[in-house]
Design a protein around this motif. Structure first.
Motif, short mmCIF file in Angstrom:
data_model
loop_
_atom_site.label_atom_id
_atom_site.label_comp_id
_atom_site.label_asym_id
_atom_site.label_seq_id
_atom_site.Cartn_x
_atom_site.Cartn_y
_atom_site.Cartn_z
N HIS A 194 22.58 -93.54 25.72
CA HIS A 194 22.10 -92.58 25.97
C HIS A 194 22.80 -91.00 24.78
O HIS A 194 21.73 -90.06 24.14
CB HIS A 194 22.19 -91.32 27.19
N ALA A 195 23.93 -90.41 24.67
CA ALA A 195 24.05 -89.29 23.78
C ALA A 195 23.76 -89.65 22.38
O ALA A 195 23.48 -89.06 21.64
CB ALA A 195 25.86 -89.51 24.09
N ALA A 196 23.67 -91.86 21.92
CA ALA A 196 23.27 -91.68 20.84
C ALA A 196 21.64 -91.47 20.59
O ALA A 196 21.98 -91.05 19.40
CB ALA A 196 24.51 -93.15 20.42
N LYS A 197 21.63 -91.46 21.28
CA LYS A 197 19.91 -91.70 21.30
C LYS A 197 19.39 -89.62 21.18
O LYS A 197 18.52 -89.86 20.43
CB LYS A 197 19.19 -91.61 22.83
N ALA A 198 19.90 -89.33 22.18
CA ALA A 198 19.89 -87.74 21.52
C ALA A 198 20.40 -87.10 20.29
O ALA A 198 19.79 -86.54 19.50
CB ALA A 198 20.38 -87.01 22.79
N GLU A 199 21.68 -88.02 20.01
CA GLU A 199 22.23 -87.53 18.99
C GLU A 199 20.97 -88.30 17.88
O GLU A 199 20.42 -87.38 16.51
CB GLU A 199 23.67 -88.46 18.22
N ALA A 200 20.93 -89.45 17.36
CA ALA A 200 19.71 -89.59 16.99
C ALA A 200 18.43 -88.91 16.08
O ALA A 200 18.37 -89.26 15.31
CB ALA A 200 19.55 -91.30 16.80
N ARG A 201 18.11 -88.49 17.99
CA ARG A 201 16.78 -87.22 17.59
C ARG A 201 17.44 -85.78 16.72
O ARG A 201 16.54 -85.55 15.96
CB ARG A 201 16.39 -86.77 19.49
N ARG A 202 18.59 -85.68 16.72
CA ARG A 202 19.12 -84.33 16.44
C ARG A 202 19.32 -84.53 15.41
O ARG A 202 18.62 -83.78 14.16
CB ARG A 202 20.50 -84.29 17.23
N LEU A 203 19.28 -85.55 14.31
CA LEU A 203 19.73 -86.48 13.49
C LEU A 203 18.41 -86.30 11.92
O LEU A 203 17.76 -85.61 10.91
CB LEU A 203 20.68 -86.81 12.84
N PHE A 204 16.83 -86.78 13.41
CA PHE A 204 16.06 -86.64 12.45
C PHE A 204 15.45 -85.34 12.38
O PHE A 204 14.67 -85.22 11.22
CB PHE A 204 14.80 -87.53 13.52
N ASP A 205 15.81 -84.61 13.94
CA ASP A 205 15.21 -83.35 13.50
C ASP A 205 16.03 -82.44 12.19
O ASP A 205 14.85 -81.92 11.35
CB ASP A 205 15.19 -82.28 14.83
N GLN A 206 16.89 -83.34 12.51
CA GLN A 206 17.80 -82.05 10.85
C GLN A 206 17.08 -82.32 9.36
O GLN A 206 17.07 -81.64 8.48
CB GLN A 206 19.86 -82.41 10.55
N VAL A 207 16.31 -83.82 9.52
CA VAL A 207 16.57 -84.27 7.89
C VAL A 207 14.95 -84.09 8.11
O VAL A 207 14.73 -84.59 7.13
CB VAL A 207 16.70 -85.49 7.59
N GLY A 208 14.43 -83.68 8.94
CA GLY A 208 13.39 -82.62 8.77
C GLY A 208 11.75 -84.33 8.70
O GLY A 208 10.65 -84.16 8.10
N ILE A 209 12.53 -85.12 9.57
CA ILE A 209 11.16 -86.05 10.08
C ILE A 209 10.55 -85.74 11.56
O ILE A 209 11.45 -85.21 12.58
CB ILE A 209 12.14 -87.14 10.71
N PRO A 210 8.59 -85.35 11.66
CA PRO A 210 8.54 -84.61 12.86
C PRO A 210 8.02 -85.56 13.43
O PRO A 210 8.11 -86.89 13.83
CB PRO A 210 7.33 -84.59 12.27
N ASP A 211 7.99 -85.06 14.87
CA ASP A 211 7.48 -85.96 16.08
C ASP A 211 9.16 -86.71 16.38
O ASP A 211 8.61 -87.84 16.47
CB ASP A 211 6.51 -86.75 16.15
N ALA A 212 10.17 -86.37 15.85
CA ALA A 212 11.80 -87.67 15.53
C ALA A 212 11.62 -88.16 17.61
O ALA A 212 11.69 -89.42 17.29
CB ALA A 212 12.69 -86.24 15.96
N ALA A 213 11.08 -87.63 18.59
CA ALA A 213 11.83 -88.96 19.37
C ALA A 213 10.68 -89.99 19.65
O ALA A 213 11.34 -90.94 19.83
CB ALA A 213 11.25 -88.02 20.59
N ARG A 214 9.14 -89.77 19.02
CA ARG A 214 8.22 -91.03 18.61
C ARG A 214 8.70 -92.24 17.58
O ARG A 214 8.69 -93.29 17.65
CB ARG A 214 6.61 -90.53 19.15
N ARG A 215 9.25 -91.26 16.51
CA ARG A 215 9.34 -92.19 15.35
C ARG A 215 10.38 -92.64 15.47
O ARG A 215 10.78 -93.53 14.44
CB ARG A 215 9.20 -91.27 14.35
N LEU A 216 11.44 -92.51 16.50
CA LEU A 216 12.76 -93.20 16.45
C LEU A 216 12.69 -94.56 16.64
O LEU A 216 12.94 -95.50 16.55
CB LEU A 216 14.03 -92.81 17.77
N ASP A 217 11.18 -95.11 17.13
CA ASP A 217 11.04 -96.22 17.71
C ASP A 217 10.35 -97.30 16.77
O ASP A 217 10.06 -98.26 17.14
CB ASP A 217 10.22 -96.06 18.70
N ALA A 218 9.77 -96.60 15.19
CA ALA A 218 9.22 -97.46 14.58
C ALA A 218 9.78 -97.88 14.08
O ALA A 218 11.80 -97.97 13.41
CB ALA A 218 9.08 -96.21 13.40
N TYR A 219 9.33 -99.16 13.00
CA TYR A 219 10.00 -99.71 11.59
C TYR A 219 10.19 -98.91 10.26
O TYR A 219 8.81 -98.11 10.52
CB TYR A 219 9.90 -101.21 11.96
#
Lengths: 319, 312
Positions: B121-146
């Motif tokens: 869970h911590a990893a998922k939250a951190e991954a979302r924060r990193l996605f936000d940091q590098v400017g990928i919009p809609d991070a929560a959903r895009r983590l599940d993409a290929y």
């Protein structure tokens, strides 16, 4: 009356059908979507834009390698005959093309000399000894030595291969060369050698050139005029220095400001989003989703190409 | 301040053929250093050797210290902690660096688990924060993409997020924008600079384009045929290049702003590692060549001590 321009294209359109999967519905990719341009003898036009903007398709249309779905091309006052037609083959002595990857453009099993002589053989220009003499002259023109004629492509460096490709393109003494990213695969020091060579050749032979590249710095170095393409259309066109110093269209402005300048940390317009997908063209002005100056109207109406104070033409945003 | 990375006399040979002839360099914490030169000059090999990423047939000698700790003959377990952890690397082609059959979120979570010991869970939250940091919009959903569902520029952002996941002291960016369009290149360079300001990590930018390096970096190292031939602060390098090769590179760079003029091309080609001339490797292409260039390779020496400008 003025002489006819060397090349005149009017309202060129080229669409491809793209199928998603075996049973998927097909989508229309509008690679070139209503493009007009004019090229005078001895003039060099730089064609710039991001990947997928239709630069290369335009190049292929202009030399008749592909048929436009609509629009006309006139070369030296005559309409472009269909590919494979006898008249088209004759015309090909006057228009040549140079691509990015010289190794892919050369046959690995033939010597460089044989390949440079090939256009002369195909078009039956000169007798055997004249052709051999001509190959030597061409090698010298592009800065290769006579002994390079006996080498195979893999024995040459990248820069030398691109010189060999150029020599072959020059063999029939063409009036127009279309160069598609001719220096993009070369190292910086070699790139400068080839750019200088192209500049010398066009001066010496009064040959016209369409120079397609994504690198504005390289394009400026060689072009008299520049046309900026976005999603299959020209959004701005004018004299190189004017377009680059004072770009009118917001897209050209962003392109110019994206060019890295050493030691210069300036304010730049950074475009949001990715280069657009030609299969899903936005309505109205295709640039509006990424445009910093977009207005609601831009989503509906395509701006017309307008002339500005200094002869630069651009599709300007609505005011 | 103590350098974070200190490389001394690094030498690499492939099958007995030397390709790196003694490279010395040091990277300070938080600084941005550019490495320029043409293909095959040793820019990338330097870091692949430092991180133990070269194939078996490569022989490496010299010293690479990370905060005082020797990496060159370090055990694999120690290198595993360093790679992707304290030193992260991103490459030219992000699509081939990402695993195409795993969701990007899982690939980032793997780094977070390995290097930071984070639970699911911590990893998922951190991954979302990193996605936000590098400017990928809609991070929560895009983590599940290929990876194939993202564009080239977005994949490079994902690579940067993954590199940041291990909280590195040094990020090595090897031609990070070469495969991208110029507008996307501007986005990625801006992102790298912004992240460097935020995290205080050191950035090493490897590029063949002096323009990019000149814009992003404080200090530049110029490589030629497996050696550093010049090293200087960026403004100084462009204003007073000392080595004839550096001058050649600057002269060969077309510009948007200078009055249009003929490029000063460097004649000839880079010698291959197999038939490197004796003495200075640049001699055959050099305008200032004198007889003794064929015998000695000139050592790097200080041109100006106070600003750290050195040239061969």
């Amino acid at each position: 009356m003025m002489a006819a321009p060397l090349l005149q294209a009017d309202g060129l359109v080229r669409h491809y059908r793209l199928r998603h999967g075996t049973f998927g519905h097909s989508a229309m990719v509008r690679a070139v979507d209503g493009l007009s341009l004019l090229l005078e003898r001895g003039e060099t036009l730089g064609l710039v834009g991001e990947s997928g903007c239709g630069k290369s398709t335009t190049g292929r249309l202009l030399i008749g390698l592909e048929r436009p779905d609509a629009g006309t091309i006139n070369f030296a006052g005559e309409t472009m005959p269909p590919e494979g037609h006898a008249r088209w083959r004759r015309l090909r002595t006057r228009i040549q093309m140079v691509f990015q990857d010289p190794l892919g453009a050369l046959n690995r099993r033939l010597t460089v000399g044989t390949q440079i002589a090939e256009p002369l053989d195909i078009h039956r220009l000169g007798c055997k000894s004249e052709r051999a003499e001509r190959v030597n002259v061409l090698l010298a023109d592009v800065g290769l030595r006579p002994d390079h004629a006996a080498r195979y492509p893999h024995e040459l460096s990248g820069g030398q291969r691109q010189r060999a490709v150029l020599a072959r393109a020059l063999a029939t003494d063409p009036d127009l060369i279309v160069c598609d990213e001719p220096v993009s695969a070369l190292n910086v020091s070699i790139q400068a050698q080839v750019i200088n060579l192209l500049a010398d050749l066009k001066d010496r032979r009064r040959m016209a050139m369409i120079f397609i590249s994504h690198d504005l710095r390289v394009v400026r170095q060689i072009s008299d005029r520049i046309a900026v393409m976005y999603l299959g259309r020209i959004v701005e066109e004018g004299l190189s220095d004017l377009v680059l110093r004072d770009p009118l269209h917001p897209y050209s402005r962003a392109l110019v400001s994206a060019v890295p300048v050493p030691g210069h940390r300036r304010e730049r317009t950074i475009l949001r989003g990715d280069p657009p997908n030609p299969a899903a063209r936005p309505s109205g002005c295709a640039f509006h989703p990424r445009c910093p100056a977009a207005l609601p109207l831009c989503a509906q109406i395509v701006p017309e190409l307008r002339l500005s104070r200094n002869g630069t033409a651009g599709r300007l945003p609505h005011r | 301040m103590e350098p974070i990375v200190e490389i001394v006399d690094l030498r690499v040979a492939f099958d007995g053929l030397p390709v790196l002839h003694g490279v010395d360099l040091s990277i300070r914490r938080g600084e941005s250093v550019g490495m320029v030169g043409e293909s095959g000059c040793g820019k990338s090999v330097t870091w692949l050797a430092a991180l133990g990423l070269l194939p078996q047939r490569a022989r490496t000698a010299g010293s690479v210290r990370l905060a005082g700790e020797e990496l060159l003959r370090a055990p694999a377990s120690c290198l595993d902690k360093v790679r992707g952890g304290r030193i992260a690397m991103i490459f030219q082609d992000p699509a081939s660096a990402l695993n195409p059959v795993h969701k990007v979120g899982d690939q980032i979570a793997e780094v977070l688990r390995l290097h930071r010991g984070l639970e699911r869970h911590a990893a998922k939250a951190e991954a979302r924060r990193l996605f936000d940091q590098v400017g990928i919009p809609d991070a929560a959903r895009r983590l599940d993409a290929y990876p194939h569902e993202f564009s080239g520029g977005q994949n490079q952002r994902i690579m940067i997020a993954m590199a940041l996941a291990g909280r590195p002291d040094v990020l090595i960016a090897d031609e990070p924008t070469t495969a991208l369009d110029v507008t996307i290149q501007a986005q990625i360079l801006e992102l790298l600079q912004q992240i460097q300001r935020e995290t205080g990590m050191a950035l090493v930018l490897i590029s063949h384009d002096l323009g990019i390096v000149g814009e992003v970096c404080e200090r530049v190292l110029v490589f030629y045929a497996g050696r550093i031939v010049e090293e200087a602060p960026v403004d100084r390098l462009f204003a007073h290049p000392s080595h004839p090769y550096t001058r050649g590179l600057i002269g060969a760079l077309p510009s948007l702003e200078r009055p249009q003029r003929r490029l000063s091309a460097i004649p000839g080609v880079v010698p291959s590692a197999a038939d490197l001339p004796s003495g200075c490797a640049f001699a055959a292409r050099c305008e200032l060549r004198v007889e003794r260039c064929a015998q000695w390779a000139v050592e790097l020496s200080s041109v100006s001590v106070d600003c750290g400008h050195k040239a061969a």
